[in-house]
Design a protein around this motif. Structure first.
Motif, PDB file in Angstrom:
ATOM      1  N   ILE A  51       7.009  74.278 -15.709  1.00 17.29           N
ATOM      2  CA  ILE A  51       6.195  72.798 -15.107  1.00 17.29           C
ATOM      3  C   ILE A  51       6.250  71.532 -15.748  1.00 17.29           C
TER       4      ILE A  51
ATOM      5  N   HIS B 157       8.108  70.381 -14.078  1.00 16.72           N
ATOM      6  CA  HIS B 157       8.641  69.673 -12.626  1.00 16.72           C
ATOM      7  C   HIS B 157       7.568  70.011 -11.784  1.00 16.72           C
ATOM      8  N   LEU B 158       6.879  70.475 -12.137  1.00 19.28           N
ATOM      9  CA  LEU B 158       5.192  69.363 -11.474  1.00 19.28           C
ATOM     10  C   LEU B 158       5.386  67.992 -10.833  1.00 19.28           C
ATOM     11  N   HIS B 159       5.317  67.897 -10.021  1.00 18.02           N
ATOM     12  CA  HIS B 159       4.853  66.917  -8.809  1.00 18.02           C
ATOM     13  C   HIS B 159       3.894  65.657  -9.699  1.00 18.02           C
TER      14      HIS B 159
ATOM     15  N   LYS C  43       3.166  69.759  -0.144  1.00 19.72           N
ATOM     16  CA  LYS C  43       3.121  69.283  -2.848  1.00 19.72           C
ATOM     17  C   LYS C  43       2.192  69.709  -3.502  1.00 19.72           C
TER      18      LYS C  43
ATOM     19  N   ALA D  25       4.089  73.162  -4.281  1.00 25.03           N
ATOM     20  CA  ALA D  25       5.310  73.076  -4.635  1.00 25.03           C
ATOM     21  C   ALA D  25       5.083  72.859  -5.961  1.00 25.03           C
ATOM     22  N   SER D  26       3.259  72.348  -6.676  1.00 27.78           N
ATOM     23  CA  SER D  26       2.977  72.652  -7.947  1.00 27.78           C
ATOM     24  C   SER D  26       2.520  73.554  -8.431  1.00 27.78           C
TER      25      SER D  26
ATOM     26  N   ALA E 209       5.515  76.140  -9.088  1.00 27.85           N
ATOM     27  CA  ALA E 209       6.058  74.969 -10.994  1.00 27.85           C
ATOM     28  C   ALA E 209       5.629  76.495 -11.894  1.00 27.85           C
ATOM     29  N   VAL E 210       4.877  76.571 -11.597  1.00 31.36           N
ATOM     30  CA  VAL E 210       3.480  77.494 -12.433  1.00 31.36           C
ATOM     31  C   VAL E 210       4.487  78.844 -12.155  1.00 31.36           C
TER      32      VAL E 210
ATOM     33  N   TYR F  72       9.423  68.536  -2.512  1.00 29.07           N
ATOM     34  CA  TYR F  72       8.689  68.920  -3.362  1.00 29.07           C
ATOM     35  C   TYR F  72       9.103  69.696  -5.068  1.00 29.07           C
TER      36      TYR F  72
ATOM     37  N   PHE G  77      10.827  72.673  -6.652  1.00 24.25           N
ATOM     38  CA  PHE G  77      11.354  72.785  -8.162  1.00 24.25           C
ATOM     39  C   PHE G  77      13.184  73.525  -6.786  1.00 24.25           C
TER      40      PHE G  77
END
Lengths: 311, 311
Positions: free
Chosen positions: A162, A164-166, B243, B246-247, B250-251, B281, B283
């Motif tokens: 996390i 690297h969450l944008h 985007k 992408a979040s 990241a989780v 976006y 990781f």
């Protein structure tokens, strides 16, 4: 029945080791240097020697050891392999396989942040929760997502990354991962310093903070002394981190967030800034999540590594 | 051994029902009206009657039925209870308990988006994956997070509510959840219309799109016809959704994203806009995730509901 378990927390500078009984009590704790030269080829042999030497010292027989758990700074897959661990000089490596061959003991490996998360769930700030997110605010920002008591490893070992969450579109500095505007560029120890530098560069108010001596600790010490500029920095930190954690909650809807790492030494003052922003941005059903401080500190890694093997 | 299972997909207007054998083959499929009057008090009795009538019609004995699975538009906890389901007129309700008492059959309940995700994993676009995210781009944006083959319910049943990821700070319109700038304000069918309206309000270029006849379908039809303005709208849609996903990555670092719902009828053209932004976006370790279209359409809910009970 086996009686002992080793927990190893492998960092870029030192390797922390713990000897536990299988109930989770610490019997011994020590450190060795991480020798990263020659692409880190000595690291696993050094760890194996440390484990075997300790067994000799304590007259522990192999059959009485459950195994060795190890946390590594890089993405680790379910079979204990890492694709790259920059801080150690490693490319692809079968950590579990190699360490098993050196020690003759069962080995399980996991990502260091994930493993620390497991430690905090087991014996730390997350005790009693089964669905939680452990957030490590250190040099970078690490995360460990725990669902029904198990760490989420992810398809390529990047579960819980996390940091690297944008979060910021306009960022021009590059994150260690190559992207721009990652959470860890603002919420890590170095991230807080980045926010502070930018604030001081345009600041005209009186402040306890000095550009020559900036650290996350200095910022939060000044917050505690009611320094207006430091409070503005903390507000910015809390807005970015609280919003980021609200995004995490929209994915896994945890019962609790456990905040650890160097920045968390500031204590519950952090929550004043994180929680109100979390509440502001979180999906309504996710707002019941509680915020706790991690309590195992640097030992979370060895606890969690031991727990990896006990499970 | 029980031979039959019912899958129920409870929506605000209609209830879809499916009768399956326990291998997952559809034996029958039908619908009834959702009667939301009087706080939706008739809904569960109506469903129970539909199930019992079908058993009578097919001469199916109770002992041959594994149970009834049901997907509900609201957050459902692990015990099959909902705290609120606005579209049905429901406050807190023990769905599994009530429906069991009306039918005398075992019942499992889950959130509709989560249940549809399970259907897509079982017999749909996500077949073969165990770690995936199903994204439903319908009137809203729903999500189902699947880790090691199990849907993430979350602490309060809001696991996978990725439609409520906060993505735009400047948004002034309020989302259905009360927040501002949620993913579903841009990536749902109504969200695409919102983006299109805003674009057309300032647009000076020639376009196939007309303010009086806007829909997600009209936008993506125009994209396929190389309409420059529609392409700009699709770029904006893809940037926001890519985007956002992408979040999510990241989780939980999924192997695959499965895109369904009305907007997904546009087909793989969506991926041209979503994937490049996802790649931008995400990781680095998360970039291998593949994008697939959901294939069960409106049947995903009944499949997943049946799978709930078979598990």
């Amino acid at each position: 029945m086996s009686k002992y378990v080793f927990g190893v927390d492998l960092g870029g500078t030192t390797v922390k080791l713990g000897l536990f009984d299988n109930e989770g009590a610490v019997l011994d704790k020590w450190e060795i240097v991480t020798r990263t030269e020659n692409n880190g080829e000595l690291i696993l042999p050094d760890i194996a020697k440390a484990v075997l030497d300790k067994m000799a010292e304590k007259s522990i027989d192999k059959k009485d050891v459950v195994g060795v758990g190890i946390g590594v700074p890089g993405p680790v897959d379910d079979e204990g392999k890492v694709s790259v661990a920059v801080n150690l000089g490693w490319g692809a490596k079968d950590i579990a396989g190699e360490l098993k061959s050196y020690t003759g003991l069962p080995v399980k490996a996991g990502n260091d942040a994930n493993v620390a998360a497991l430690g905090e769930m087991w014996q730390g700030g997350g005790k009693g929760f089964k669905n939680l997110v452990v957030v490590t605010l250190g040099t970078g920002v690490g995360g460990g997502i725990i669902i029904n008591g198990k760490v989420v490893t992810g398809a390529t070992g990047a579960g819980g990354e996390i940091g690297h969450l944008h979060v910021i579109d306009e960022e021009e500095e590059t994150c260690g991962c190559g992207n721009h505007g990652c959470l860890e560029q603002y919420a890590s120890a170095t991230g807080v310093v980045r926010l502070a530098k930018r604030k001081l560069a345009v600041n005209k108010k009186v402040t306890l903070l000095s550009e020559n001596d900036l650290s996350a600790k200095a910022v939060f010490d000044a917050v505690k002394a009611n320094d207006e500029v430091a409070i503005e920095i903390a507000e910015q930190f809390g807005e970015i981190l609280g919003k980021g954690l609200a995004s995490v909650a929209a994915v896994t809807n945890p019962e609790a967030f456990v905040i650890g790492g160097g920045v968390s030494k500031a204590g519950t003052v952090l929550f004043d800034y994180i929680e109100k922003n979390y509440q502001k941005y979180a999906f309504p059903s996710c707002r019941k999540a509680v915020f706790k401080l991690a309590i195992l500190g640097n030992d979370a890694g060895i606890f969690g590594a031991a727990k990896l093997v006990i499970d």
